[in-house]
Design a protein around this motif. Sequence first.
Motif, short mmCIF file in Angstrom:
data_model
loop_
_atom_site.label_atom_id
_atom_site.label_comp_id
_atom_site.label_asym_id
_atom_site.label_seq_id
_atom_site.Cartn_x
_atom_site.Cartn_y
_atom_site.Cartn_z
N ARG A 5 1.19 -1.47 -0.07
CA ARG A 5 0.13 -0.23 -0.07
C ARG A 5 1.18 0.67 0.14
NH1 ARG A 5 -0.76 2.35 5.52
NH2 ARG A 5 0.26 1.00 6.74
N PHE A 6 0.02 2.40 -0.66
CA PHE A 6 1.46 2.94 -0.98
C PHE A 6 1.07 4.59 0.30
CE2 PHE A 6 1.47 8.15 -2.36
CZ PHE A 6 2.84 7.94 -3.16
N MET A 52 11.29 11.02 2.76
CA MET A 52 11.71 13.23 3.63
C MET A 52 12.25 12.76 4.64
SD MET A 52 8.48 14.70 2.40
CE MET A 52 8.34 15.96 3.24
N ALA A 53 12.36 11.00 5.71
CA ALA A 53 13.33 10.88 6.76
C ALA A 53 14.08 10.76 6.63
CB ALA A 53 11.97 10.68 7.85
N ILE A 85 9.28 -0.49 5.75
CA ILE A 85 8.40 0.33 6.32
C ILE A 85 8.16 0.05 7.34
CG2 ILE A 85 6.65 2.37 5.15
CD1 ILE A 85 9.74 2.42 4.67
N HIS A 86 8.12 0.68 8.51
CA HIS A 86 6.78 0.42 9.58
C HIS A 86 5.94 1.37 9.42
CE1 HIS A 86 9.76 -3.03 11.08
NE2 HIS A 86 10.83 -1.54 10.83
N PRO A 87 4.99 1.62 10.26
CA PRO A 87 3.99 2.72 10.18
C PRO A 87 4.24 3.82 11.07
CG PRO A 87 3.04 0.58 11.91
CD PRO A 87 4.63 0.17 11.52
N LYS A 88 5.51 3.78 11.58
CA LYS A 88 5.99 4.93 12.41
C LYS A 88 7.43 5.63 11.85
CE LYS A 88 2.54 5.53 15.34
NZ LYS A 88 1.94 6.13 17.46
N SER A 89 7.49 4.22 11.05
CA SER A 89 9.31 4.46 11.17
C SER A 89 9.55 3.40 9.63
CB SER A 89 10.53 4.31 12.21
OG SER A 89 10.30 2.61 12.38
N VAL A 90 10.61 3.95 8.97
CA VAL A 90 11.62 3.45 7.18
C VAL A 90 12.93 2.96 8.58
CG1 VAL A 90 12.28 5.61 6.74
CG2 VAL A 90 12.75 2.96 5.79
N GLN A 91 12.91 1.80 8.49
CA GLN A 91 14.01 0.90 9.02
C GLN A 91 15.59 0.13 7.51
OE1 GLN A 91 13.06 -2.26 11.41
NE2 GLN A 91 15.56 -2.72 12.20
N ILE A 92 16.43 0.38 7.79
CA ILE A 92 17.49 0.18 6.40
C ILE A 92 18.70 -1.14 7.98
CG2 ILE A 92 19.25 -0.06 5.03
CD1 ILE A 92 16.29 1.11 4.26
N GLN A 107 6.74 11.09 9.52
CA GLN A 107 5.49 11.93 9.08
C GLN A 107 4.67 11.22 9.02
OE1 GLN A 107 5.01 13.97 11.95
NE2 GLN A 107 2.76 13.51 11.05
N GLN A 108 3.70 10.68 9.30
CA GLN A 108 2.59 9.80 8.01
C GLN A 108 1.49 10.72 7.36
OE1 GLN A 108 0.29 7.80 10.52
NE2 GLN A 108 1.33 5.51 10.33
#
Length: 416
Positions: free
Chosen positions: A295-296, A303-304, A393-400, A410-411
């Motif tokens: 889902r998009f 941006m984060a 892509i978590h609901p509130k963060s992006v993890q590498i 920011q959602q």
Amino acid sequence: MYTNHHAARLASLERGEIRLRQEIDDAKAHLDWFEAFDSEEAYSTLLQLRRDIRAIRAQLDETDKAIGANALQLARARKAAEPGFFGRFYMTSERSVAILHVSTVEKRDNELRKEKARLGSELAQKEPDENVLAAELERHRGFDPLETRAALTHKGVMLQQIQSGEEHAAKASKRWEAAVGELAKAYAALIQEIRSIESDLIVAETLDNNLDAAKTARERAKIHRDCAARFGVGNESPGAVASERKGVRGKLMRDAEKIEHRLREKISVLDKEIARFILDGSNLCYATADNGDRRFVGLGPLMALVPCLRESYTVELWFDPGIVRQTNMRENDLKVLFPGVNVNVMSGTQKADAAILGAAEHDEHAYIISNDRFVDFFDKNAVKNKRIFGHIIHPKSVQIMALDLNVPYQQERMSA
């Protein structure tokens, strides 16, 4: 032990820069001296100095001869001035004249010796000046300004290379400390603790062996006291202490193995010497829903993530053409949104996959961030050499995960 070799390299480069700057300063000083040196005037001065020195030496020779001749006169005058047998009773006119002559000759001797001293002092001043000036003229004749300027140019290039290496090493050191520093300290502390436990084990097992070999109650009591003295009140049994220490050592070793595994993973990424990240922008705009569908989620993760990566790396962004419709933003709008980043939006119906892989093809320090497995491009270098990092892509963060990076974002309002 795991240490920050980038910091050591940075320190070595900084020492090299100091040495090189000193060499550059010395070369510039030599060149400035050469350009300011008036060889014609120096040569003229040298010739005059040599004429003066020859004249002084000639005067010294004459003075030495005069001193020698005067010494003979003085000896004869003193002999003539001796009183003799009758001189003890009265002064003869001849002796009076001789005594006056001795005084005159002695005064002349004193004057000659003063003149010799003056000439010697003057010669002592001029001879070093002659040597220095002759050496400077020889140095000037042997100096090659073209070679020095060429060397300065070469050293300037070397300085730029060193400074570039310092910048790279400083960034790498900073990344190493941020990613591994605390973990490495924790690992080192664990290893130190394990060594301390092993030292305790050696003592406890030695005491336990001695206890088994003890033949009297007195000997056994002494061993128990020694054990309590070494390990504290309540720890009189060396066997119990050894068993407890083995349990502690086992736990610590398991913890150390876990930390070491994490260290190796992190260091393996750091050792790749990554300089540039190529982001699959469209891919990073999608999260996986609970039902497994994509889902998009918008540009929030990018941006984060992008500013965080730009602190240490060069960043490129590639989007499929659909991003224009999904965000209502064209390529120029996206460039404004991501300043300092090379932003590219594919045209028509072209996907960005081939362009992303092409951007990383001939740069071994370029890595891709994408969840796309690029199965149709198995022959590309980034795929073959595993220069692709996945993301979550978590609901509130992006993890590498490969970078040990988890950045909150920011959602946005999500669209289908």
